[in-house]
Design a protein around this motif. Structure first.
Motif, short mmCIF file in Angstrom:
data_model
loop_
_atom_site.label_atom_id
_atom_site.label_comp_id
_atom_site.label_asym_id
_atom_site.label_seq_id
_atom_site.Cartn_x
_atom_site.Cartn_y
_atom_site.Cartn_z
N GLY A 10 -7.52 -28.00 -4.60
CA GLY A 10 -6.70 -26.88 -4.59
C GLY A 10 -5.30 -27.31 -3.92
O GLY A 10 -4.32 -27.20 -4.39
N SER A 11 -5.29 -27.62 -2.60
CA SER A 11 -4.25 -28.04 -1.68
C SER A 11 -3.51 -29.40 -1.89
O SER A 11 -4.54 -30.26 -2.13
CB SER A 11 -4.41 -27.71 -0.35
N PHE A 12 -2.30 -29.18 -1.73
CA PHE A 12 -1.60 -30.64 -2.24
C PHE A 12 -0.60 -31.08 -0.96
O PHE A 12 -0.29 -30.07 -0.25
CB PHE A 12 -0.75 -30.58 -3.43
N LEU A 13 -0.35 -32.20 -0.70
CA LEU A 13 0.46 -32.68 0.27
C LEU A 13 1.95 -31.87 0.24
O LEU A 13 2.43 -31.77 -0.85
CB LEU A 13 0.50 -34.00 0.28
N ARG A 14 2.20 -31.29 1.08
CA ARG A 14 3.71 -30.62 1.29
C ARG A 14 4.70 -31.86 1.04
O ARG A 14 4.86 -32.67 1.93
CB ARG A 14 4.04 -29.85 2.47
N PRO A 15 5.77 -31.38 0.05
CA PRO A 15 6.76 -32.55 -0.21
C PRO A 15 7.86 -32.25 1.22
O PRO A 15 7.71 -31.32 2.06
CB PRO A 15 7.50 -31.77 -1.18
N VAL A 16 8.29 -33.34 1.35
CA VAL A 16 9.24 -33.34 2.67
C VAL A 16 10.14 -32.21 2.64
O VAL A 16 10.56 -31.72 3.57
CB VAL A 16 9.98 -34.79 2.66
N ALA A 333 -19.94 -31.73 -12.26
CA ALA A 333 -18.31 -32.18 -12.39
C ALA A 333 -18.06 -32.84 -11.56
O ALA A 333 -18.64 -32.88 -10.37
CB ALA A 333 -17.69 -30.71 -12.66
N LEU A 334 -17.01 -33.24 -11.62
CA LEU A 334 -16.53 -34.45 -10.32
C LEU A 334 -15.19 -33.79 -9.93
O LEU A 334 -14.25 -33.41 -10.52
CB LEU A 334 -16.27 -35.93 -11.17
N SER A 335 -14.69 -34.15 -8.57
CA SER A 335 -13.62 -33.54 -7.92
C SER A 335 -13.44 -34.41 -6.82
O SER A 335 -14.20 -35.29 -6.45
CB SER A 335 -13.61 -32.13 -7.72
N THR A 336 -12.36 -34.41 -6.16
CA THR A 336 -12.03 -34.70 -4.84
C THR A 336 -13.00 -33.75 -3.99
O THR A 336 -13.21 -32.59 -4.30
CB THR A 336 -10.51 -34.39 -4.35
N GLN A 337 -13.15 -34.27 -2.52
CA GLN A 337 -14.02 -33.75 -1.86
C GLN A 337 -13.58 -32.48 -1.13
O GLN A 337 -14.12 -31.57 -0.96
CB GLN A 337 -14.78 -34.54 -0.57
N CYS A 338 -12.19 -32.54 -1.00
CA CYS A 338 -11.42 -31.06 -0.36
C CYS A 338 -10.09 -31.37 -1.03
O CYS A 338 -9.87 -32.20 -1.54
CB CYS A 338 -11.59 -31.29 1.15
N GLY A 339 -9.32 -30.48 -0.48
CA GLY A 339 -7.78 -30.36 -0.86
C GLY A 339 -7.19 -31.50 -0.04
O GLY A 339 -7.77 -32.21 0.97
N PHE A 340 -5.88 -31.86 -0.27
CA PHE A 340 -5.30 -32.78 0.56
C PHE A 340 -4.39 -32.43 1.51
O PHE A 340 -4.03 -33.20 2.48
CB PHE A 340 -4.44 -33.66 -0.38
N ALA A 341 -4.31 -31.12 1.60
CA ALA A 341 -3.61 -30.32 3.06
C ALA A 341 -4.11 -29.18 2.93
O ALA A 341 -3.29 -27.99 2.81
CB ALA A 341 -2.19 -30.30 2.68
N THR A 343 -3.95 -27.57 5.83
CA THR A 343 -3.29 -27.19 6.69
C THR A 343 -1.73 -27.92 6.29
O THR A 343 -1.69 -28.85 5.54
CB THR A 343 -3.47 -27.24 8.23
N GLU A 344 -0.77 -27.34 6.68
CA GLU A 344 0.55 -27.92 6.30
C GLU A 344 0.88 -29.35 6.74
O GLU A 344 1.80 -30.03 6.29
CB GLU A 344 1.72 -27.03 6.62
N GLU A 345 0.04 -29.84 7.87
CA GLU A 345 0.17 -31.06 8.30
C GLU A 345 -0.31 -32.35 7.35
O GLU A 345 0.50 -33.25 6.96
CB GLU A 345 -0.93 -31.22 9.59
N GLY A 346 -1.36 -31.79 6.51
CA GLY A 346 -1.73 -32.62 5.31
C GLY A 346 -2.44 -33.88 5.87
O GLY A 346 -2.52 -34.32 6.93
N ASN A 347 -3.21 -34.53 4.84
CA ASN A 347 -4.10 -35.74 5.25
C ASN A 347 -3.12 -36.89 5.26
O ASN A 347 -2.06 -36.82 4.74
CB ASN A 347 -5.05 -35.95 4.44
N GLN A 348 -3.69 -38.07 5.80
CA GLN A 348 -3.02 -39.36 6.00
C GLN A 348 -3.04 -40.21 4.59
O GLN A 348 -3.68 -41.10 4.91
CB GLN A 348 -3.43 -39.94 7.04
N LEU A 349 -2.21 -39.64 3.59
CA LEU A 349 -2.18 -40.59 2.45
C LEU A 349 -0.70 -40.20 1.80
O LEU A 349 -0.51 -38.95 2.16
CB LEU A 349 -3.29 -40.47 1.75
N SER A 350 -0.51 -41.04 0.88
CA SER A 350 1.00 -40.62 0.54
C SER A 350 0.67 -39.78 -0.96
O SER A 350 -0.37 -39.57 -1.29
CB SER A 350 1.61 -42.14 -0.13
#
Length: 370
Positions: A10-16, A333-341, A343-350
């Motif tokens: 569900g969560s996505f990296l926050r845009p700049v 079914a298959l998914s990512t293990q968690c959201g990408f962000a 929190t608003e910091e986000g994970n370390q990927l682009s």
């Protein structure tokens, strides 16, 4: 969306642009209206991208939130936004120190940031062949936050000398929020829950036992809180839960397989689907999946959202095959293990790496479930 075999958490990296707007708002350089306009634009762009990517269940990326859980708690009456001496302690770093504390009787007052956020998402998707999903933290997670640290505990005891009354109000507040979301058009609700992920960690529990806690008592308490909040809901509301072990800036908070909680959450929680993390050795084996009722869905979080490295499709297919030894393939079914962000910091990927992960989930699922 039965038999849809690929998904996202569900969560996505926050845009700049969004991160800058939130900083400017905090500094008083941007009005709330102006911040909302930036959020609206970023969410609209994200939803279009999700649809173009072929996702059939879409989210707003949690772009209006700072945290995956605390923003929801702060939206209830009777709750204050507070800070503690330290944040949550993750494996490699400490988070920001925000918390939620009781300051009166807890209730859903009719307006809530999650409700308003969903209405906007629903409006964006109403003419598309997709389902708009809302995610909220579990009632058990709310309770865990309200008793995190001596100051929070003291506040609970001030307003709720009897814990049963606290449970009753938490359950009712959640139930009222869920019904309001349903009336706004929500038919897919995901309950995010780190409490079970902490319970399975034996090192964590060695400390908890010294403080007088009992694992089975707490498991029963979490189960009761969640189930009572989720009872008597419309039949066409799909309920799911995502069990997480912590997701902050690509770090984690807990480890351990699901066996210690399988007899509670897998066997008895009132949800249709389980989103489960299985992206590394911290997750344990697939054997506990045998406890999931045969008619329920299990979404295997095999593709990590924490690291940019792209998994190999052949490895993912082999793991799904292994999991199917314990739960029928048609109900996996298959998914990512968690959201990408979370929190608003986000994970370390682009952002490009984020979407590459999603494409891998889709293509692998389409190969497995032809």
């Amino acid at each position: 969306m039965k038999n849809l075999h690929y998904d996202i958490v569900g969560s996505f990296l926050r845009p700049v642009q969004l991160k800058e707007a939130r900083r400017d708002f905090a500094a008083g350089k941007l009005s709330l209206y102006e911040l909302r306009e930036v959020e609206n634009q970023c969410i609209a762009e994200l939803v279009k991208k999700e649809i173009d990517q072929g996702l059939k269940v879409v989210t707003d990326g949690e772009f209006r939130r700072s945290y995956w859980h605390l923003d929801t708690f702060w939206g209830f009456d009777g709750i204050s936004h507070t800070t503690q001496k330290q944040g949550y302690l993750f494996h490699d770093e400490e988070t920001r120190n925000d918390s939620a504390q009781v300051n009166g009787k807890i209730r859903f007052a009719g307006d809530h940031p999650d409700l308003e956020a969903f209405k906007f998402l629903r409006n964006l998707t109403k003419d598309a062949d997709v389902v708009a999903r809302q995610s909220i933290p579990a009632p058990a997670q709310f309770y865990a936050e309200l008793v995190r640290g001596p100051e929070n505990v003291a506040a609970v005891k001030k307003y709720y000398p009897n814990e049963a009354d606290l449970f009753k109000d938490v359950e009712q507040a959640y139930h009222d929020l869920i019904i309001a979301l349903y009336k706004a058009g929500c038919r897919d609700l995901k309950i995010d829950d780190c409490t079970w992920g902490m319970v399975v960690d034996n090192d964590f529990w060695a400390t908890m036992v010294k403080q007088g806690f009992n694992r089975e008592d707490l498991e029963q308490k979490y189960l009761e809180l969640n189930n009572k909040a989720l009872q008597d809901l419309p039949q066409d509301l799909r309920l799911s839960t995502h069990i997480c072990r912590g997701n902050y800036h690509s770090t984690w908070a807990a480890k351990g397989g699901y066996a210690p909680v399988a007899d509670y959450v897998f066997a008895k929680e009132n949800v249709d689907t389980f989103y489960l993390e299985f992206d590394d050795e911290r997750s344990g084996g697939f054997e506990p999946l045998a406890k999931v009722p045969a008619d329920k869905e299990v979404v295997l979080g095999l593709v990590t959202s924490k690291r940019p490295d792209l998994e190999k499709a052949a490895d993912l297919e082999q793991k799904v095959k292994k999991a199917s030894e314990y739960h029928d393939l048609d109900h996996l079914a298959l998914s990512t293990q968690c959201g990408f962000a979370s929190t608003e910091e986000g994970n370390q990927l682009s952002e490009d790496q984020e979407w590459a992960k999603i494409k891998l989930v889709e293509s692998t699922a389409n190969s497995i479930w032809k």
